[in-house]
Design a protein around this motif. Structure first.
Motif, short mmCIF file in Angstrom:
data_model
loop_
_atom_site.label_atom_id
_atom_site.label_comp_id
_atom_site.label_asym_id
_atom_site.label_seq_id
_atom_site.Cartn_x
_atom_site.Cartn_y
_atom_site.Cartn_z
N GLU A 226 0.84 -1.19 0.00
CA GLU A 226 0.00 0.00 0.00
C GLU A 226 0.88 1.25 0.00
N PRO A 227 0.38 2.39 -0.46
CA PRO A 227 1.19 3.61 -0.43
C PRO A 227 1.52 4.00 1.01
N LEU A 228 2.69 4.62 1.17
CA LEU A 228 3.14 5.00 2.51
C LEU A 228 2.75 6.43 2.86
N TYR A 229 2.64 7.30 1.87
CA TYR A 229 2.45 8.73 2.13
C TYR A 229 1.13 9.27 1.60
N SER A 230 0.25 8.38 1.19
CA SER A 230 -1.08 8.75 0.70
C SER A 230 -2.08 7.76 1.27
N PRO A 231 -3.36 8.15 1.39
CA PRO A 231 -4.34 7.23 1.96
C PRO A 231 -4.52 5.95 1.16
N GLY A 232 -4.50 6.04 -0.18
CA GLY A 232 -4.67 4.83 -1.00
C GLY A 232 -6.05 4.22 -0.89
N VAL A 233 -7.06 5.06 -0.61
CA VAL A 233 -8.42 4.56 -0.43
C VAL A 233 -9.37 5.36 -1.31
N ARG A 234 -10.63 5.25 -1.05
CA ARG A 234 -11.64 5.98 -1.81
C ARG A 234 -11.76 7.42 -1.29
N ILE A 235 -12.26 8.30 -2.14
CA ILE A 235 -12.27 9.72 -1.81
C ILE A 235 -13.67 10.31 -1.98
N LEU A 236 -14.11 11.01 -0.93
CA LEU A 236 -15.31 11.83 -1.03
C LEU A 236 -14.90 13.23 -1.48
N ASN A 237 -15.52 13.73 -2.53
CA ASN A 237 -15.23 15.07 -3.01
C ASN A 237 -16.18 16.07 -2.35
N TYR A 249 -22.78 30.15 3.23
CA TYR A 249 -22.68 28.80 2.66
C TYR A 249 -21.28 28.25 2.98
N PRO A 250 -21.17 27.25 3.83
CA PRO A 250 -19.85 26.69 4.13
C PRO A 250 -19.27 25.93 2.95
N MET A 251 -17.95 25.82 2.92
CA MET A 251 -17.28 25.05 1.87
C MET A 251 -16.70 23.77 2.45
N PHE A 252 -16.38 22.82 1.57
CA PHE A 252 -15.95 21.49 2.01
C PHE A 252 -14.78 21.00 1.16
N ASN A 253 -13.98 20.15 1.75
CA ASN A 253 -12.78 19.64 1.08
C ASN A 253 -12.90 18.12 0.92
N ASN A 254 -11.92 17.52 0.25
CA ASN A 254 -11.97 16.07 0.01
C ASN A 254 -11.66 15.28 1.27
N CYS A 255 -12.27 14.10 1.39
CA CYS A 255 -12.10 13.24 2.56
C CYS A 255 -11.91 11.78 2.13
N PRO A 256 -10.90 11.10 2.67
CA PRO A 256 -10.72 9.68 2.35
C PRO A 256 -11.65 8.80 3.18
#
Length: 604
Positions: A226-237, A249-256
């Motif tokens: 598996e990657p060591l420095y990245s989540p390597g999983v699925r991403i919520l945009n 209106y709040p803003m949102f970022n990506n989440c693994p």
């Protein structure tokens, strides 16, 4: 992925950092600009340290457990020196790297878990993590409006290497015992996955928490392949951001997120994803937050309510676990995940949604420095996945951008051009087809001298974007899929440099880093000579310090010959090419022999 598994150790507290920002303005690199604006904290020394951090929760296979390490401090040791943080370039301040960060959980006077973190790079940085006070428009740049360090948030993920000898005995902590049993070993170290989110940095001197920010983090096992420095999983945009949205209106970022099929759990990392009410404060009120599965040809399937409150952030590093049924797992394996809010007055209700069509691209080492002589090569790995599974046999597209002021992602105004004519076509980049584990190799080769932007701003910065060729070339890519590559100018090492050569190389540091200049004025010959010859390494740095570059004395030579990952390395900003560094070291070597050409061509 591994920090989302178990056992998981969560910590929370504050961090301290004091980078000088005099070097954040490209105009400061002009030779004629001899008195640059101080910006903020001009005498900063680029330290990165933990403050008032402690272990706040421990998660086992079946959920939260009580463990003897709960409540213990989580500290930086500052050995052999405080960790350092540095940007790769004035045109790219979005991937600062932390070097030489040693952390420890002191259990008793004689027992601790202590290890060194691989250089950690900021990822998924966003500047709008705090709810605006008036609007999101650029013109409304205020304390808690669009922009500013206090309103930024980002995530670091790396590997903590704990020597076998430092790992406490199994009787000390059931959680540490299980972590040791589940994690990888390499070269006499246990590898531990570490992820931490930083936000709410206070950069106003009048603030009682000046130069500190909030930090929440997690430790977990490292698994093979598996990657060591990245989540390597699925991403919520996160919901599409639009600066024309109403101020509330709040803003949102990506989440693994990942699916633990063994334990039938949906595990989401929301720590860097939800807008805060104020800098370093609680999440905005969303009403009820609900997770759903979105099958392509049927109605959404409810999973359950998601805890997004401040207690979860502070205690569990905002990693949320929801139970899944077998049927839900089956559907989610081929369908998108969505998070919706119950409030209807703060924008569209779907604030997170997964895009399952393109592959997920995550580059392991994203900032790269490379010598500018033709034929120089640098490489890094990239991990490609879809729906949480590695994609084999995939060929990615590569886009190379020579960075100037209006290049997407550049951190300076468009009024600064940032490149030279010869920079175009100076490098090439290619990527191999992914292997059976989803990994490919990115290779960067220098074709010709990229030149320099000013005599004091060496080399040229490039953004190298990777993208899925099944879709059009994107106008911008995720930070995880972009390499920031600084290519030095093609400088020939001088074996017998003159003092004027050394002055030219070191002049920018004297101007741009007053904190260092207070300690040693590197372009004053008498000061340079004293610290180039003194002290003897054997006396100051220990009898086991071997000579380097033929040098065994002098503070300047010692710090300039440390490994780049050593927190004592000089220059702390790590923006000096090897060729120029070797030229300075050659001068020191000659100076110690009495054959150097000093000021006015006098032999010294």
């Amino acid at each position: 992925m591994s920090y989302l598994s178990y056992p998981r150790i969560n910590f929370y507290g504050r961090f301290f950092t004091d980078p000088s920002t005099v070097n954040n303005d490209p105009t400061h690199y002009e030779v004629d600009n001899t008195v640059p604006s101080p910006w903020q904290n001009p005498k900063g020394l680029h330290k990165f340290q933990l403050q008032d951090c402690s272990i706040v929760s421990t998660i086992g296979k079946d959920g939260e457990i009580q463990d003897p390490i709960l409540g213990l401090p989580f500290i930086t040791t500052d050995k052999p020196s405080a960790a350092k943080i540095a940007d790769i370039d004035v045109y790219q301040q979005g991937v600062p790297t932390i070097y030489g960060m040693e952390v420890s959980i002191p259990i008793s006077d004689s027992i601790s878990l202590t290890g060194l973190i691989d250089p950690a790079v900021l990822n998924q940085l966003w500047w709008v993590s705090v709810l605006a006070t008036r609007s999101w428009q650029d013109a409304d740049y205020q304390m808690d409006s669009f922009g500013g360090d206090m309103n930024a948030s980002g995530v670091y993920q790396s590997i903590l290497r704990v020597p076998f000898s430092s790992w406490p005995s199994d009787e000390v902590s059931p959680v540490l015992k299980e972590l040791k049993a589940r994690t990888l070993q390499e070269n006499g170290n246990y590898l531990v996955s570490i992820r931490f989110v930083v936000d709410g940095y206070r950069n106003v001197p009048e603030d009682k928490q000046y130069q500190t920010g909030r930090i929440t983090g997690s430790l977990g096992p490292v698994f093979a392949n598996e990657p060591l420095y990245s989540p390597g999983v699925r991403i919520l945009n996160g919901r599409t951001q639009d600066k024309s949205d109403p101020w509330h209106y709040p803003m949102f970022n990506n989440c693994p997120f990942t699916i633990d099929k063994e334990r039938k759990l949906l595990i989401m990392d929301l720590a860097n994803g939800i807008c805060r009410k104020n800098a370093g404060g609680p999440p905005v009120d969303l009403g009820t937050l609900t997770a759903l599965i979105k099958p392509e040809h049927s109605d959404p399937i409810l999973i359950g309510e998601v805890d997004y409150l401040e207690y979860c952030f502070n205690t569990y590093s905002h990693i949320v676990q929801l139970p899944l049924s077998e049927d839900q797992i089956t559907v989610l394996n081929s369908s998108a995940l969505s998070l919706k809010i119950s409030r209807t007055d703060i924008g569209p209700s779907e604030i997170f949604v997964e895009d399952i069509k393109p592959v997920n691209i995550e580059i392991e080492v994203r900032p790269i420095r490379i010598e500018g002589s033709p034929g120089s090569v640098a490489t890094t790995k990239v991990y490609v996945s879809r729906l949480g599974k590695p994609v084999s046999g995939k060929k990615l597209g590569v886009q190379i951008l020579s960075v100037h002021g209006n290049t997407p992602g550049a951190t300076v105004p468009p009024s600064n051009p940032g490149n030279t004519p010869q920079a175009f076509g100076a490098i090439d980049a290619s990527v191999t087809e992914t292997d059976s584990l989803g990994f490919a190799t990115v290779s960067i080769v220098v074709l010709k001298d990229p030149g320099f932007r000013t005599p004091q701003l060496d080399g040229q910065l490039y953004f190298i974007n990777l993208y899925d060729t099944d879709f059009p070339v994107p106008s911008s890519v995720s930070q995880s899929a972009m390499i920031s590559c600084l290519v030095w100018s093609d400088y020939k090492v001088k074996k017998n440099p003159k003092w004027e050569d050394v002055q030219d190389i070191l002049a920018p540091y004297v101007k741009l880093f007053p904190g260092m200049t207070e300690k040693i004025n590197l372009i004053d010959f008498k000061s340079f000579e004293i610290f180039a010859k003194n002290p003897p390494w054997v006396h100051m740095y220990g009898p086991d310090t071997p000579p380097s570059h033929g040098i065994s004395a002098g503070a300047i030579g010692f710090f300039m010959t440390r490994d780049e990952n050593d927190p004592r390395y000089m220059p702390v900003t790590r923006d000096l090419s090897k060729a120029k560094r070797d030229t300075v070291l050659n001068f020191i070597f000659n100076l110690q022999k009495g054959t150097a050409t000093g000021p006015n061509n006098q032999e010294s």
